[in-house]
Design a protein around this motif. Structure first.
Motif, PDB file in Angstrom:
ATOM      1  N   ALA A 108       0.856  -1.187   0.000  1.00  0.00           N
ATOM      2  CA  ALA A 108       0.000   0.000   0.000  1.00  0.00           C
ATOM      3  C   ALA A 108       0.895   1.240   0.000  1.00  0.00           C
ATOM      4  O   ALA A 108       2.005   1.215   0.533  1.00  0.00           O
ATOM      5  CB  ALA A 108      -0.906  -0.005   1.222  1.00  0.00           C
ATOM      6  N   GLU A 109       0.384   2.281  -0.624  1.00  0.00           N
ATOM      7  CA  GLU A 109       1.174   3.487  -0.900  1.00  0.00           C
ATOM      8  C   GLU A 109       1.784   4.169   0.352  1.00  0.00           C
ATOM      9  O   GLU A 109       2.981   4.409   0.403  1.00  0.00           O
ATOM     10  CB  GLU A 109       0.235   4.482  -1.577  1.00  0.00           C
ATOM     11  N   ILE A 110       0.930   4.476   1.318  1.00  0.00           N
ATOM     12  CA  ILE A 110       1.432   5.249   2.471  1.00  0.00           C
ATOM     13  C   ILE A 110       2.380   4.373   3.295  1.00  0.00           C
ATOM     14  O   ILE A 110       3.413   4.841   3.768  1.00  0.00           O
ATOM     15  CB  ILE A 110       0.274   5.797   3.339  1.00  0.00           C
ATOM     16  N   PHE A 111       2.043   3.099   3.435  1.00  0.00           N
ATOM     17  CA  PHE A 111       2.905   2.171   4.165  1.00  0.00           C
ATOM     18  C   PHE A 111       4.292   2.127   3.524  1.00  0.00           C
ATOM     19  O   PHE A 111       5.315   2.190   4.204  1.00  0.00           O
ATOM     20  CB  PHE A 111       2.285   0.769   4.185  1.00  0.00           C
ATOM     21  N   TYR A 112       4.297   2.034   2.194  1.00  0.00           N
ATOM     22  CA  TYR A 112       5.561   1.966   1.452  1.00  0.00           C
ATOM     23  C   TYR A 112       6.418   3.212   1.744  1.00  0.00           C
ATOM     24  O   TYR A 112       7.616   3.108   2.029  1.00  0.00           O
ATOM     25  CB  TYR A 112       5.269   1.833  -0.046  1.00  0.00           C
ATOM     26  N   CYS A 113       5.762   4.393   1.678  1.00  0.00           N
ATOM     27  CA  CYS A 113       6.486   5.646   1.939  1.00  0.00           C
ATOM     28  C   CYS A 113       6.986   5.708   3.377  1.00  0.00           C
ATOM     29  O   CYS A 113       8.087   6.190   3.635  1.00  0.00           O
ATOM     30  CB  CYS A 113       5.594   6.854   1.670  1.00  0.00           C
ATOM     31  N   ASN A 114       6.153   5.226   4.302  1.00  0.00           N
ATOM     32  CA  ASN A 114       6.584   5.213   5.708  1.00  0.00           C
ATOM     33  C   ASN A 114       7.800   4.311   5.898  1.00  0.00           C
ATOM     34  O   ASN A 114       8.697   4.624   6.681  1.00  0.00           O
ATOM     35  CB  ASN A 114       5.445   4.731   6.610  1.00  0.00           C
ATOM     36  N   CYS A 115       7.820   3.195   5.193  1.00  0.00           N
ATOM     37  CA  CYS A 115       8.965   2.278   5.291  1.00  0.00           C
ATOM     38  C   CYS A 115      10.238   2.961   4.800  1.00  0.00           C
ATOM     39  O   CYS A 115      11.289   2.881   5.440  1.00  0.00           O
ATOM     40  CB  CYS A 115       8.707   1.004   4.484  1.00  0.00           C
ATOM     41  N   ILE A 116      10.115   3.666   3.672  1.00  0.00           N
ATOM     42  CA  ILE A 116      11.291   4.389   3.161  1.00  0.00           C
ATOM     43  C   ILE A 116      11.764   5.390   4.210  1.00  0.00           C
ATOM     44  O   ILE A 116      12.944   5.462   4.545  1.00  0.00           O
ATOM     45  CB  ILE A 116      10.957   5.146   1.851  1.00  0.00           C
ATOM     46  N   ALA A 117      10.788   6.131   4.755  1.00  0.00           N
ATOM     47  CA  ALA A 117      11.127   7.224   5.677  1.00  0.00           C
ATOM     48  C   ALA A 117      11.808   6.753   6.958  1.00  0.00           C
ATOM     49  O   ALA A 117      12.441   7.547   7.646  1.00  0.00           O
ATOM     50  CB  ALA A 117       9.871   8.023   6.006  1.00  0.00           C
ATOM     51  N   ILE A 118      11.665   5.459   7.290  1.00  0.00           N
ATOM     52  CA  ILE A 118      12.319   4.984   8.512  1.00  0.00           C
ATOM     53  C   ILE A 118      13.440   3.981   8.215  1.00  0.00           C
ATOM     54  O   ILE A 118      14.017   3.405   9.128  1.00  0.00           O
ATOM     55  CB  ILE A 118      11.314   4.404   9.531  1.00  0.00           C
ATOM     56  N   GLY A 119      13.723   3.797   6.920  1.00  0.00           N
ATOM     57  CA  GLY A 119      14.883   2.978   6.552  1.00  0.00           C
ATOM     58  C   GLY A 119      14.611   1.496   6.372  1.00  0.00           C
ATOM     59  O   GLY A 119      15.493   0.670   6.606  1.00  0.00           O
ATOM     60  N   ILE A 120      13.385   1.145   5.964  1.00  0.00           N
ATOM     61  CA  ILE A 120      13.085  -0.257   5.623  1.00  0.00           C
ATOM     62  C   ILE A 120      12.850  -0.362   4.120  1.00  0.00           C
ATOM     63  O   ILE A 120      11.808   0.059   3.629  1.00  0.00           O
ATOM     64  CB  ILE A 120      11.815  -0.782   6.345  1.00  0.00           C
ATOM     65  N   PRO A 121      13.792  -0.905   3.349  1.00  0.00           N
ATOM     66  CA  PRO A 121      13.534  -1.051   1.919  1.00  0.00           C
ATOM     67  C   PRO A 121      12.469  -2.125   1.643  1.00  0.00           C
ATOM     68  O   PRO A 121      12.466  -3.167   2.297  1.00  0.00           O
ATOM     69  CB  PRO A 121      14.890  -1.467   1.338  1.00  0.00           C
ATOM     70  N   CYS A 122      11.579  -1.825   0.714  1.00  0.00           N
ATOM     71  CA  CYS A 122      10.550  -2.791   0.305  1.00  0.00           C
ATOM     72  C   CYS A 122      10.783  -3.148  -1.158  1.00  0.00           C
ATOM     73  O   CYS A 122      10.978  -2.265  -1.993  1.00  0.00           O
ATOM     74  CB  CYS A 122       9.148  -2.189   0.439  1.00  0.00           C
ATOM     75  N   PHE A 123      10.745  -4.439  -1.445  1.00  0.00           N
ATOM     76  CA  PHE A 123      10.988  -4.931  -2.813  1.00  0.00           C
ATOM     77  C   PHE A 123       9.763  -5.684  -3.293  1.00  0.00           C
ATOM     78  O   PHE A 123       9.053  -6.296  -2.491  1.00  0.00           O
ATOM     79  CB  PHE A 123      12.190  -5.875  -2.830  1.00  0.00           C
ATOM     80  N   THR A 124       9.540  -5.654  -4.597  1.00  0.00           N
ATOM     81  CA  THR A 124       8.423  -6.430  -5.129  1.00  0.00           C
ATOM     82  C   THR A 124       8.932  -7.573  -6.005  1.00  0.00           C
ATOM     83  O   THR A 124      10.029  -7.519  -6.567  1.00  0.00           O
ATOM     84  CB  THR A 124       7.462  -5.550  -5.951  1.00  0.00           C
ATOM     85  N   LEU A 125       8.087  -8.597  -6.087  1.00  0.00           N
ATOM     86  CA  LEU A 125       8.348  -9.766  -6.920  1.00  0.00           C
ATOM     87  C   LEU A 125       7.011 -10.255  -7.461  1.00  0.00           C
ATOM     88  O   LEU A 125       5.977 -10.035  -6.825  1.00  0.00           O
ATOM     89  CB  LEU A 125       8.950 -10.894  -6.065  1.00  0.00           C
ATOM     90  N   PRO A 126       7.016 -10.944  -8.607  1.00  0.00           N
ATOM     91  CA  PRO A 126       5.753 -11.494  -9.113  1.00  0.00           C
ATOM     92  C   PRO A 126       5.160 -12.517  -8.137  1.00  0.00           C
ATOM     93  O   PRO A 126       5.901 -13.183  -7.399  1.00  0.00           O
ATOM     94  CB  PRO A 126       6.160 -12.183 -10.425  1.00  0.00           C
ATOM     95  N   LYS A 127       3.823 -12.598  -8.180  1.00  0.00           N
ATOM     96  CA  LYS A 127       3.063 -13.474  -7.276  1.00  0.00           C
ATOM     97  C   LYS A 127       3.630 -14.899  -7.194  1.00  0.00           C
ATOM     98  O   LYS A 127       3.806 -15.447  -6.115  1.00  0.00           O
ATOM     99  CB  LYS A 127       1.618 -13.515  -7.801  1.00  0.00           C
ATOM    100  N   LYS A 128       3.914 -15.462  -8.367  1.00  0.00           N
ATOM    101  CA  LYS A 128       4.355 -16.852  -8.426  1.00  0.00           C
ATOM    102  C   LYS A 128       5.682 -17.060  -7.689  1.00  0.00           C
ATOM    103  O   LYS A 128       5.868 -18.040  -6.957  1.00  0.00           O
ATOM    104  CB  LYS A 128       4.507 -17.262  -9.897  1.00  0.00           C
ATOM    105  N   LEU A 129       6.569 -16.114  -7.885  1.00  0.00           N
ATOM    106  CA  LEU A 129       7.879 -16.214  -7.256  1.00  0.00           C
ATOM    107  C   LEU A 129       7.767 -16.073  -5.736  1.00  0.00           C
ATOM    108  O   LEU A 129       8.413 -16.807  -4.981  1.00  0.00           O
ATOM    109  CB  LEU A 129       8.805 -15.142  -7.849  1.00  0.00           C
ATOM    110  N   VAL A 130       6.902 -15.131  -5.297  1.00  0.00           N
ATOM    111  CA  VAL A 130       6.692 -14.970  -3.858  1.00  0.00           C
ATOM    112  C   VAL A 130       6.180 -16.285  -3.266  1.00  0.00           C
ATOM    113  O   VAL A 130       6.637 -16.735  -2.216  1.00  0.00           O
ATOM    114  CB  VAL A 130       5.700 -13.816  -3.564  1.00  0.00           C
TER     115      VAL A 130
END
Lengths: 202, 467
Positions: A108-130
């Motif tokens: 989710a958008e705001i969560f993602y930005c909050n993670c950046i702002a506190i130093g937690i990188p978030c990465f995405t992967l296709p559904k199947k790979l996850v």
């Protein structure tokens, strides 16, 4: 002696640790940290309350309670993780529990930005790979390494490429994710903007 | 990439710089704060030895933690008292305008700011609350931020952000009788999904949107975030301008003329380019009720809760979780579901027009036995207006409790909570697991009129049967 919690600082290029799998779509920030724990004036004690209601409900079988997941720092989730409320308490609770990076189908958008702002990188992967990663029985026993510059995930059992927005990647590598000083550097431009906006004179 | 939409224009106007990493530095015209997401931001300022850059561009109120039965100080809940005291202290120290309890202007931040005339077209508005999208109803670009970004706005009046894409949601025709803005937005979220808006600003447009009042438009924009869109907006028109006129903080005299001239120039051009356009037929929308644990899991009142195989494979996982948590069987009717608690309030539906609609439904009727029904006005102003109109008396006579303003059981940070696995009919915005204060509590989202009807009949009811 209890180790004092350290918030991330400066450039972040690598995350090393065990992975923890949490399965579910649309896991909202109320579930990550229920609203009653927002009654606080600092974030210090949030780590112990992360997923409180889900954990109680699963009576010790929640991934965040399993002995084998203790000390994990890379969280593997599914789709639309962190939807709902803008409460930064949610990523702060994850951070204080020990999470240093999150890999998922989408965020989710705001969560993602909050993670950046506190130093937690978030990465995405296709559904199947996850799904493949989440189902891998050996994940737990493997030390994993995320290299942000290369956008790679390496472990004893599998290696794969991660996706991350270029702007987010740059921010972690430069340390600019902690944005205040970068923003303040444009002091003159900010003052000019205030004076140029039509409505500041109304 | 979008071009010449209102979003593009307001974004470009507020852009301070392109940051080295690739995101934009955006000036925030109006910053709203409350007691839950600001204390850590003020703490961080202190740690960094910084001051609030432009104190007059931040406005505070208290809403999330306030009790709605007895608001005398100190609050019974020590933690709640500590939070309001911290906000009071921070506002004094940093010279920030604070609309406290008893000021006549306290209330839910997204109710208060528009009714004070603080929310205006063409502004960027940020607040540490995801329902900040509400203010987009006035043609402002408004979005929720986390506490670190609250810190950045306090310290610099700017934030670092990537520009959003723009999706126009064109709503054709008009809503039919007994169908409200809440039903329309629940319907939109159901059709598009709860994550379709990630990375987008939603522009709500078309005849069905134009015909809505400002308060109804706020209900629509408020729930953009439930569809994943951090920001939702509506191009301003005459309704927008007349709503703002003469409000406490609205521009006055020659400033009004100048503001009006500028506001009238603010809209998406006829030849704007959108990243995506979606059409919705508003005349097909029924009174809508959620049955699950995300705001996208809803059905029309006469529809059945979907079978697993009727849902897209991507939605099936959460649907299974929802059947189990809610105790519903796939294929079951939502109509006639027994209700325990009825809640009318929140930043989605706690405004005077919402109270008027609900009062009309319950007038001269009685709340069904064993139902706890309560009304929490969105602000002190809403409460005052309701009392002048005698709405409080109508609610009380019907057996509703009449409370003091606050967020209340929308998120249950105050003493208003569900108990055990009670089912609530709620005019709020989220039906997440545990959202209304009990880890097993169940929430059915619906319009205030539908909540009122449920209170009278004790079960989920088609409001049109009451009309």
């Amino acid at each position: 002696m209890i180790k004092k919690f350290q918030t991330p600082v400066g450039p972040i290029s690598k995350i090393v640790g065990k992975s923890i799998v949490l399965i579910g779509d649309d896991i909202d920030t109320d579930r990550i940290i229920p609203a009653r724990f927002l009654k606080c004036v600092n974030f210090d004690n949030l780590g112990q309350s992360v997923f409180e209601d889900d954990r109680k409900n699963l009576k010790g079988k929640h991934p965040f309670d399993l002995e084998s997941n203790k000390g994990s720092s890379i969280l593997i989730v599914n789709s639309n993780f962190g939807c709902g409320s803008s409460r930064e308490h949610a990523p702060q609770a994850l951070l204080r529990w020990g999470i240093r990076a999150i890999i998922g189908e989408s965020f989710a958008e705001i969560f993602y930005c909050n993670c950046i702002a506190i130093g937690i990188p978030c990465f995405t992967l296709p559904k199947k790979l996850v799904k493949n990663i989440q189902e891998n029985k050996n994940l737990n026993n493997s030390l994993c390494e995320i290299n942000i510059k290369e956008s790679t995930f390496k472990s004893t059992f599998f290696n794969f490429d991660l996706e991350i927005k270029t702007s987010s990647k740059n921010m972690f590598l430069s340390g600019e994710w902690d944005a205040t000083s970068t923003l303040l550097a444009n002091k003159k431009l900010i003052e000019k903007k205030l004076n140029d906006l039509p409505y500041t004179k109304f | 990439m979008s071009k010449n939409t209102l979003f593009d224009k307001v974004w470009d106007l507020h852009k301070v710089s392109s940051l080295p990493g690739g995101s934009d530095q955006i000036f925030i015209g109006l910053h709203l704060i409350h007691e839950v997401t600001s204390p850590q931001a003020f703490g961080a300022l202190k740690d960094k030895n910084l001051r609030v850059k432009f104190p007059s561009r931040t406005v505070a109120t208290v809403d999330h933690i306030v009790p709605t039965d007895n608001q005398s100080r100190p609050f019974k809940d020590n933690l709640a008292e500590q939070m309001i005291e911290t906000l009071e202290k921070n506002c004094i120290e940093h010279k920030i305008k604070f609309f406290n309890i008893g000021s006549g202007n306290q209330g839910i931040v997204h109710v208060v700011s528009p009714e004070l005339g603080l929310t205006q077209p063409g502004m960027t508005i940020a607040c540490g609350d995801s329902h900040t999208s509400t203010h987009g109803a006035f043609g402002s670009i408004a979005f929720g931020i986390g506490t670190s970004q609250v810190r950045d706005v306090l310290a610099t009046q700017t934030i670092a952000m990537n520009k959003l894409k723009v999706r126009q949601i064109w709503c054709e025709n008009k809503l039919s009788n007994g169908v409200y803005a809440k039903d329309l937005v629940l319907h939109i979220i159901n059709k598009l999904g709860v994550k379709a808006g990630v990375g987008f600003a939603y522009e709500f447009a078309g005849p069905a949107i134009n015909s809505l009042s400002m308060e109804e438009r706020m209900t629509i924009c408020n729930m953009s975030i439930e569809g994943g869109a951090r920001c939702g907006y509506i191009n301003p028109d005459e309704k927008t301008f007349s709503y703002i006129k003469n409000k406490l903080c609205a521009p006055k005299n020659e400033n009004w003329d100048e503001a009006l001239l500028w506001w009238k120039s603010l809209k998406s051009d006829a030849n704007s380019i959108y990243d995506d356009v979606t059409k919705i037929d508003a005349s097909k929308v029924e009174p809508t009720v959620t049955w699950g644990i995300t705001p996208g899991q809803s059905v029309g009142i006469n529809q059945k809760i979907p079978l697993l195989e009727e849902l897209s494979p991507d939605d099936q996982f959460v649907a299974e979780e929802a059947y189990e948590y809610m105790g519903f069987k796939p294929g079951q009717s939502i109509k006639d579901t027994p209700i325990d608690v009825c809640f009318i309030g929140s930043c989605t539906n706690g405004r005077i027009s919402d109270l008027r609609v609900a009062a009309k439904v319950i007038k001269d009727k009685k709340v069904s036995q064993n139902i706890k029904a309560f009304v929490v006005p969105g602000s002190e102003k809403v409460a005052k207006e309701a009392k002048i109109e005698g709405l409080d008396k109508i609610f009380l006579d019907a057996g509703f409790q009449w409370r003091e303003p606050g967020c209340s059981m929308c998120l249950a940070m105050n003493p208003d909570k569900l108990i055990g696995n009670q089912v609530s009919a709620s005019s709020s915005n989220r039906n997440f697991k545990g959202r209304q204060g009990s880890p097993t509590g169940r929430t059915l989202l619906m319009s205030p009129a539908m909540v009122a009807a449920a209170a009278i009949s004790g079960k989920v009811t088609d409001i049109r049967d009451f009309m």
